[in-house]
Design a protein around this motif. Sequence first.
Motif, PDB file in Angstrom:
ATOM      1  N   THR A   1       0.323  -6.101   5.369  1.00 26.47           N
ATOM      2  CA  THR A   1       0.256  -4.835   4.637  1.00 26.47           C
ATOM      3  C   THR A   1       1.620  -4.168   4.699  1.00 26.47           C
TER       4      THR A   1
ATOM      5  N   TYR B   1      -8.823   1.441   2.099  1.00 19.15           N
ATOM      6  CA  TYR B   1      -8.062   0.226   2.365  1.00 19.15           C
ATOM      7  C   TYR B   1      -8.508  -0.341   3.695  1.00 19.15           C
TER       8      TYR B   1
ATOM      9  N   THR C   1       0.837  -1.212   0.000  1.00 19.77           N
ATOM     10  CA  THR C   1       0.000   0.000   0.000  1.00 19.77           C
ATOM     11  C   THR C   1       0.872   1.262   0.000  1.00 19.77           C
TER      12      THR C   1
ATOM     13  N   HIS D   1      -7.450  -3.598   5.972  1.00 19.91           N
ATOM     14  CA  HIS D   1      -6.603  -4.762   6.211  1.00 19.91           C
ATOM     15  C   HIS D   1      -7.404  -5.938   6.772  1.00 19.91           C
TER      16      HIS D   1
END
Length: 390
Positions: free
Chosen positions: A190, A180, A171, A182
């Motif tokens: 990530t 976004y 990212t 996770h």
Amino acid sequence: MSGGSHFLQIPGPTNVPDRVLRAISYPTIDHRGAEFADLGRAALDGLRSVVRTEGDVVLYPASGTGAWEAALVNTLSPGDRVLMFETGHFGTLWAGVAHDLGLEVTLVPGDWRSGPDPEELERRLREDTEHLIKAVAIVHNETSTGVTSRLPHLRAAMDRAHHPALLLVDTISSLGSVDYRHDEWGVDVTVGCSQKGLMLPPGLSFNAISPKAREAAHRASLNRSYWDWAPMLEAGTKGFFPYTPATNLLYGLKEAVAMLHEEGLDSVYARHRRHAEATRRAVGTWGFETQCRVPEEHSPVLTAVVMPDGQDADALRAAILSHFDISLGAGLSRLSGRVFRIGHLGSLNDAALLGTLAGVEAGLRVAGISHRSGGVTAALEYLADTATPS
């Protein structure tokens, strides 16, 4: 040199807001004292809130490349197979890091104009009946091409295949600019860094870690020392680090996260989508193509503009810098000289974007590149029609 501020419109490092600059200028403190523990916990908690995870986060003094390596060495063993995608310059570079570490990389060929195909991912995982693929690594936002991968669709493809591979997601250029999640999207590691949507200078990178990834770390046998999660996680429970941290950047991170939440993450993401749409309207009016060819994968972070045949993107960028003091992103590797990239991420408002697009349109004229006029007007009309009070 003309007056006024330089326009840094590359896709990162981005402009650092004054509030963050002031925070970074705070006096350095004892990184083993109680005051620092409060700062360390605040920095880690702030990252969790932006990554949208309840899980573990480790934070390194490093560039994003370091976080790439950390994600791999903590979860995998020599000879493990990793499925990766040639989405552009950075997807290819990450595959190179994996290869150099002794992993067996399967790099799915790509056209550098689209993201990973969920159907292709599902097919390859279904064919892997022995579960030799230990991880799938995806770049969320490919900075070289202006393509954002459809992560929820890719996660769903993995789930349909009932494959146990870890999901590792870069990212680096999306976090803080593109939605976004996770935990919700089932990401195992990530990878991120400081100098793009988080509005900081370069120097910090991190991993967010799922319980499945922590479990994999107990089995993984790639060599690791500096990148080892274990001492980081142990020290982090108390807000500390196992080495001297980048204290002043942590001050900046705390302030940057506060700014994102003051605006509201959903509002931040909507602002980026709106600026991207305005930019694409300008590009289309000029008569140019974007490098991204899939409408639902257009990046909110940057727009990569394809030059007309026979025209050099780097010469145009040089003319725009020389005449209008605007820095634009270069085309990388196979796109060198063929595209220029307009960054529209981080600390950016409508007026700054319009100034950038005006500089690009004026630069096209100065450089003698054939184009249709009115791109700035198209962007202005869109921004005016969609404007809301700040």
